[in-house]
Write a protein that holds these residues in place. Sequence first.
Motif, PDB file in Angstrom:
ATOM      1  N   ALA A 147       0.814  -1.213  -0.074  1.00 44.34           N
ATOM      2  CA  ALA A 147       0.045  -0.174  -0.151  1.00 44.34           C
ATOM      3  C   ALA A 147       1.010   1.257  -0.079  1.00 44.34           C
ATOM      4  N   SER A 290      -6.044   3.642   0.509  1.00 43.72           N
ATOM      5  CA  SER A 290      -5.573   2.227   0.560  1.00 43.72           C
ATOM      6  C   SER A 290      -5.784   1.649   2.001  1.00 43.72           C
ATOM      7  N   VAL A 310      -6.590  -1.198  -2.693  1.00 46.30           N
ATOM      8  CA  VAL A 310      -6.346   0.245  -3.196  1.00 46.30           C
ATOM      9  C   VAL A 310      -7.554   0.649  -4.337  1.00 46.30           C
TER      10      VAL A 310
END
Length: 489
Positions: A147, A290, A310
Amino acid sequence: MTSDAARADGLTDAVQAVLPALEQWLRFTDMTGPARRRDSWQAVLDVPLPDKGAGAGPALAELADWVVANGLPIGAPGFTGFITTGPSTVPAVAQFAAAVASPQRYAVSAFNLLEGVSLRWLAQACGLDPTVAGVYSSGGSVANLLALGAARQAAFERLGVDVGRDGLPPGARGRIYAGTEAHHTIHRSAAVLGLGREAVRPVPVDDRQRVRPDLLAGMIERDVAAGDVPVAVVGVAGTTNTGAIDPLDALADVAERHGVWLHVDGAYGLPAAGVEELAGRFAGVRRAQSWIVDPHKWLATGVGCAATFVRDPELLHRTFTQTPAAYLAMPGSGAVASAFEDFGVHYDDLSVELSAPPRGVLVWAVLREIGRDGLHERIRRHVAYARRLTDLARAHPRLEALTDPELSVACLRYRPAHPVADAELDALNEELLRRLWRTTAHLPSSTVVAGRFAIRPCYVGVRHTDADVTGLAAALVELGDALVAERAA
Ligand SMILES: Cc1ncc(COP(=O)(O)O)c(C=O)c1O
């Protein structure tokens, strides 16, 4: 019969050879045994490399008698020490089934399909928009790395730099903003991403261990003025130490105002965001760019299962794509008549793993068995346990609750009837915890809350009962009283 030295048949017999030991293990009757017996199993197992194999029978017998019998009981009813737990039955079997029937997650197979299906289900169960894109990895550490990799890519692309392709520009200083209670894997991610651990700006927390958004804006502005590049603001949806939930809505306000990526580390707590009466504590969670969640925590899939979500998978792709490998280029158009004509989603290009086991089948197994309702009931029960233990501590003259639990982590300590200095209290509770581990089946861990040593049970396992909660409170009082009496004698 093949000519290989390893058996590749006889699965039923092999499983049956180990099953009685596994069933015995799951009774959790010998919690201190493996540690007490360490010399004996170490002597059997830690031997020189054998030239000649013992054969399947002796290897399986050793597995049953010496390895299984000396495992780590994190799925035990009284084990509350980690924020991970053992698998319930169906995902444990699903893991075994995957190892046999689909050791890789790619190409045309039901296991591959379940990667995508389960990511969608998982997002929904956590209260996220099911259209977010996901990828599995081995745990929250890698999930956070992925992320934050996407966040780094986005931040530098805004400056015209493709970091995934060209690396960080010389002298660039990326910054990540995370509360002082954020998990240290955020710092490691920063290091791996070339930003350095020191790139993580520690944002102070309030008296409930939640990050203070009022201090965040000033920190970002000062860094920007100094030429630094804000990469991400991290909000923790359930801290490891106390289960605190950062004020995600307020963090989203600051992040949006400054055009910074908001990442939610929900490794532990995100599944609670899908529970109706708890969702308010996660207000703003959908505003992030995210999220991560570890099914090997509250979903009890067994360790080795995390998901990163995401909004824009292309960013993950640009960050982690491999240079194309000739052996991975699949001819892929028209009707698919062989499993190997369609690789499926290139998770390998969204992550740092190429070879990887299917993990979606574990999440699928849990949600297929108990549904969203069953998961949410589990979370409610665990949150109630932490609350009950805290209430018991508040009601008892020699126990002290150190937090007001938001999720399923409680923090408490024993406090003798007579006045004692904080340092002495810390030492007393450390000794008390050691005795608890050695003499009872109650196995919480410890943490430090605002400088004070705390005994910290975290309820995420499927086997905890009310008796484990009341029993822990009673054991703390009994052992604490005994310790104080010994010290006075
Ligand atoms: C909030 C949080 N983030 C990240 C992690 C790292 O997860 P893992 O241990 O699965 O790598 C943990 C682990 O406890 C955690 O509690």
